[in-house]
Every structure is written in structure tokens, then in C-alpha cells.
Design an enzyme around this catalytic site. Structure first.
Site, PDB file in Angstrom:
ATOM      1  N   ARG A 155      22.150   8.521 -15.058  1.00 43.17           N
ATOM      2  CA  ARG A 155      21.854   7.807 -17.082  1.00 43.17           C
ATOM      3  C   ARG A 155      20.920   9.294 -17.362  1.00 43.17           C
ATOM      4  NH1 ARG A 155      17.078   3.905 -16.375  1.00 43.17           N
ATOM      5  NH2 ARG A 155      15.824   5.486 -15.242  1.00 43.17           N
ATOM      6  N   THR A 204      18.299  10.101 -23.280  1.00 44.89           N
ATOM      7  CA  THR A 204      19.047   8.992 -24.118  1.00 44.89           C
ATOM      8  C   THR A 204      18.646   7.539 -23.627  1.00 44.89           C
ATOM      9  OG1 THR A 204      21.501   9.625 -23.255  1.00 44.89           O
ATOM     10  CG2 THR A 204      20.214  10.444 -25.080  1.00 44.89           C
ATOM     11  N   ASP A 255      12.177   4.401  -7.456  1.00 45.25           N
ATOM     12  CA  ASP A 255      13.794   4.895  -7.737  1.00 45.25           C
ATOM     13  C   ASP A 255      14.409   4.321  -6.305  1.00 45.25           C
ATOM     14  OD1 ASP A 255      15.946   6.889  -7.053  1.00 45.25           O
ATOM     15  OD2 ASP A 255      15.072   7.281  -8.488  1.00 45.25           O
ATOM     16  N   ASP A 302      16.545   7.524  -4.354  1.00 42.80           N
ATOM     17  CA  ASP A 302      15.369   8.190  -3.355  1.00 42.80           C
ATOM     18  C   ASP A 302      14.896   7.011  -2.146  1.00 42.80           C
ATOM     19  OD1 ASP A 302      16.030  10.046  -5.179  1.00 42.80           O
ATOM     20  OD2 ASP A 302      14.321  10.046  -6.695  1.00 42.80           O
TER      21      ASP A 302
END
Length: 209
Positions: free
Chosen positions: A104, A108, A200, A203
């Protein structure tokens, strides 16, 4: 959203709460993700077609039910989707595995493709996308578009948590797919993380943060 299925089994909800806890170690996080994926696989495969076969038990001949040979492909969205694959394979060991790499753009929030490797017969298989988090919907839409571009016709996806905005975005773009999730959370925040979410997933799975 008729094609969105929230899997509310008590074991799944219990394990999801443990996943959300920031103090859960990477080792425990990986094990929990695998276990939840395996439990959710029961729901994702609930409508697989069956056929009658004749067998002989130690007592007599009888007619039983067997899977009708519908081929399945499991396609994780790298990298976090990898954490759900083994749990799915525990129940569907003959499935073929594809991989889609998307990241990603943090400015944006749009997906950028960097890898795509799929079974050559993807068009003849029921495809199950594994992606722990469905947040903005951008990456999921990108993955679905790639699959359709390569000929996939029957697509399902499996998630741990989803944001309602992302779900809406995916279902508007691809009303033909089925989505399975353990929870629909409140929203995603200004940087695209699901709230309350679980952080996340990549992670936490791989201990990189």
C-alpha cells in the site's frame, strides 16, 4: 451486504480477542492466526458439492458422501496472508497455492502490485484469498482484479477483521465474491489502520516491529 459472512463461533471469538491483545507474542500470534484460519475453513467450505459413492464398511455395503472433486486454490496476499495458509491446508491439503504481492502506497493508500504467481488452471478452481485485514479495500480490490484478469471466476476471501468502509468498497466493485470474516470493526483511521483492529498483522506475525 448479502455476501458478507461473519463467523461468530465462540472459539474463533475467544482466539480473536487474544490476537487483539498488544501483549501477545509473535509466536502466539502466529499460532492463533493458524488456528482461526483452520476454524474458519469449515465455514468457507460449507457449500462444497458432494456426490454419492458406494463403499463397504466392515459390516456391509453402503452409500456415503464424498467431495465431488471441486478444485481449490488458496491465494495469500503477501505477506500477512501467508499466516493463514497453513491453517487452511490443515483441512484442504490438496489445494494449490498462488501468491499475490501488493503493498500500500502510504500516501495515496492505493495498492501497488509487485508479484503475482498463480496456478495455471486458476479459472477452473474455487479461489480462497487469505488476507488478515480488510481495511480500506484497496489491496483486496487489487487482488480480486488480478485474479479475474488471470481467469478466476469463483472467488471467496477470508479475513480476521474488516472495516465497514472497506467491505462496502469491495462489495460495490465485486458483488460476485463471498467474504468471510471473524469481525467487522468500527472503522479505519487516517493512516488506514482498522480500529480497534489488531495492529499490523504482518509485523506481528513475523516479529518485524
Amino acid at each position: 451486504m448479502n455476501n458478507v459472512n461473519v463467523v461468530s463461533h465462540p472459539l474463533i471469538q475467544h482466539k480473536l480477542t487474544m490476537l487483539r491483545d498488544k501483549n501477545t507474542s509473535s509466536k502466539d500470534f502466529r499460532e492463533l492466526v493458524r488456528e482461526i484460519a483452520m476454524l474458519m475453513a469449515y465455514e468457507v467450505t460449507r457449500n462444497l458439492p458432494l456426490q454419492d459413492i458406494e463403499i463397504e464398511t466392515p459390516i456391509c455395503k453402503t452409500v456415503g458422501k464424498a467431495l465431488a472433486g471441486e478444485d481449490i486454490a488458496i491465494v495469500p496476499v503477501l505477506r500477512a496472508g501467508l499466516g493463514m495458509v497453513d491453517g487452511m491446508l490443515d483441512l484442504i491439503p490438496n489445494a494449490k497455492i498462488g501468491h499475490i504481492g501488493l503493498y500500500r502506497n502510504e500516501e495515496t493508500l492505493q495498492p501497488v502490485e509487485y508479484y503475482c504467481k498463480l496456478p495455471s488452471d486458476i479459472g477452473n478452481r474455487t479461489v480462497i484469498i487469505t488476507e488478515p485485514m480488510l481495511s480500506t479495500g484497496g489491496s483486496m480490490n487489487g487482488a480480486i482484479e488480478l485474479l479475474k484478469k488471470h481467469g478466476a471466476k469463483k472467488i471467496k476471501s477470508i479475513h480476521l477483521v474488516c472495516a465497514p468502509e472497506g467491505l462496502k468498497k469491495v462489495m460495490e466493485a465485486h458483488p460476485d465474491i463471498e467474504i468471510y470474516t471473524a469481525a467487522i470493526d468500527e472503522k479505519f483511521n487516517e493512516i488506514g489502520f482498522i480500529v480497534p483492529g489488531l495492529g499490523d498483522a504482518g509485523d506481528r506475525l513475523f516479529g518485524t516491529k
